[in-house]
Design an enzyme around this catalytic site. Structure first.
Site, PDB file in Angstrom:
ATOM      1  N   ARG A  46       0.862  -1.178   0.000  1.00  0.00           N
ATOM      2  CA  ARG A  46       0.000   0.000   0.000  1.00  0.00           C
ATOM      3  C   ARG A  46       0.897   1.224   0.000  1.00  0.00           C
ATOM      4  O   ARG A  46       1.990   1.193   0.591  1.00  0.00           O
ATOM      5  CB  ARG A  46      -0.860   0.067   1.271  1.00  0.00           C
ATOM      6  N   GLU A  62      -2.226   7.986  -3.868  1.00  0.00           N
ATOM      7  CA  GLU A  62      -2.579   7.626  -5.241  1.00  0.00           C
ATOM      8  C   GLU A  62      -4.051   7.955  -5.530  1.00  0.00           C
ATOM      9  O   GLU A  62      -4.857   7.968  -4.600  1.00  0.00           O
ATOM     10  CB  GLU A  62      -2.289   6.133  -5.484  1.00  0.00           C
ATOM     11  N   HIS A 105      -1.286   0.503  -9.589  1.00  0.00           N
ATOM     12  CA  HIS A 105      -2.026  -0.362  -8.650  1.00  0.00           C
ATOM     13  C   HIS A 105      -2.800  -1.465  -9.397  1.00  0.00           C
ATOM     14  O   HIS A 105      -4.028  -1.545  -9.324  1.00  0.00           O
ATOM     15  CB  HIS A 105      -2.985   0.482  -7.788  1.00  0.00           C
TER      16      HIS A 105
HETATM   17  C1  DGY Z   1      -6.254  -5.332  -2.780  1.00  0.00           C
HETATM   18  O1  DGY Z   1      -6.977  -6.291  -3.036  1.00  0.00           O
HETATM   19  O2  DGY Z   1      -6.082  -4.912  -1.646  1.00  0.00           O
HETATM   20  C2  DGY Z   1      -5.610  -4.679  -3.950  1.00  0.00           C
HETATM   21  O3  DGY Z   1      -4.646  -3.777  -3.550  1.00  0.00           O
HETATM   22  C3  DGY Z   1      -6.643  -4.035  -4.827  1.00  0.00           C
HETATM   23  O4  DGY Z   1      -7.156  -2.921  -4.148  1.00  0.00           O
END
Ligand code: DGY
Length: 333
Positions: free
Chosen positions: A242, A271, A289
């Site tokens: 993240r 982001e 992402h």
């Molecule tokens: C998740 O599944 O957490 C991915 O980062 C997609 O948001």
């Protein structure tokens, strides 16, 4: 469609087949434009809704829950749920679910690919070629770091971390070290040849550091200037966890000063904005992402989020038993 069907909100665009399935059970307000609604707009649209299908871009916090006491279920199409205040939901009896497992292998494929692209300078060399700068072969042209036989350092050894470690150990003959709050079972450590180390050793020995920890207040800026300074100048860093786990400004500076060799980033602080300094350094591979974004996996995630919403609101064959609830205790009350 009957007036008696519960009202739910699908806060982002989603596969039409998944929407159609939700419409078998609910009166659905969808988001056909796939807009990212600002908080006030999200709140306005939640009026009268008992369930909401979210993605990582919707923030569900105590204030929003207090504005909508009728809300019973928040079903996130993501394994990460740092966009949702789980404790606040639990305290108010709101069921929360995420989408684990269905994305593990796909996300690990991408993490490994991003690490390899970073080590072997794939995007940097492609930009050079596309810009018409390739005029001759040279012995050191885009010479990067070895992947096979090197040391893979995994920070966060949950399901996705283990799947990346497995690829490295069994596919590429890498030495695997990892750091995690809890240690793996001895049998898994043996299978992977993985060794638990403290964070300082992880950073010191890493040829390729791959970050897979969930975001929380505790993991905010887990990797900043001080941690980057402990890494080898030849090392790479890959973040598929993240934004916010890595201090992007500190990373951009370390990359510019070649204090580490390169980075691969799929997630960013704030982001979809990307720190401008990251956009101007050449030794970073940037992706928007997409680690879980294979068609099949995104469909599986959407299906699982829908299954959770249907079951959480007492419909379908699993009524009352959402398959991947994070706080199933709220349904027992
Ligand atoms: C998740 O599944 O957490 C991915 O980062 C997609 O948001």
């Amino acid at each position: 469609m009957s007036d008696k069907q519960p009202n739910v909100l699908v806060a982002r665009g989603v596969f039409p087949e998944v929407l159609a399935r939700l419409r078998e059970h609910f009166e659905v307000e969808a988001n056909p434009d796939d807009s990212v609604w600002p908080p006030a707009e999200l709140s306005r649209r939640l009026a009268g809704k008992v369930g909401v299908f979210t993605t990582g871009s919707e923030r569900i916090d105590a204030a929003l829950l207090d504005t909508h006491p009728q809300l019973r279920a928040v079903c996130n199409m993501a394994v990460g749920y740092n966009n949702i205040d789980l404790d606040a939901c639990t305290a108010r009896g709101v069921l929360v679910s995420n989408t684990p497992d269905v994305l593990t292998e796909t996300t690990a494929d991408f993490g490994f690919a991003l690490m390899m692209a970073t080590a072997r300078r794939i995007t940097e060399s492609e930009h050079f070629l596309r810009a018409g700068q390739w005029t001759k072969w040279s012995y050191d042209m885009f010479a990067g770091a070895e992947v096979h036989g090197s040391t893979l350092a995994v920070l966060g050894m949950g399901r996705i971390g283990q799947a990346i470690a497995r690829r490295g150990a069994l596919g590429f003959g890498m030495r695997v070290v990892y750091h995690n709050r809890s240690r793996l079972d001895a049998a898994i450590e043996r299978e992977l040849g993985a060794r638990w180390v403290d964070k300082a050793e992880l950073l010191r020995v890493a040829d390729h550091l791959v970050i897979v920890v969930p975001y929380s207040a505790q993991s905010h800026h887990l990797i900043g200037a001080a941690e980057l300074a402990q890494m080898k100048p030849s090392a790479t860093l890959t973040n598929i966890a993240r934004g916010g786990v890595v201090d992007d400004a500190a990373l951009a500076q370390a990359l510019r000063e070649r204090r580490i060799a390169a980075a691969g980033l799929d997630v960013f602080e704030g982001e979809p904005r990307v720190h401008p300094d990251l956009l101007s350094v050449p030794n970073v591979v940037l992706t928007p992402h997409i680690a879980s974004a294979s068609v099949a996996t995104r469909r599986a995630m959407a299906d699982l989020a829908a299954d959770n919403l249907i079951a959480a609101l007492g419909c379908g064959p699993a009524a009352g038993r959402p398959p991947t609830a994070l706080n199933p205790q709220v349904l027992a009350k």
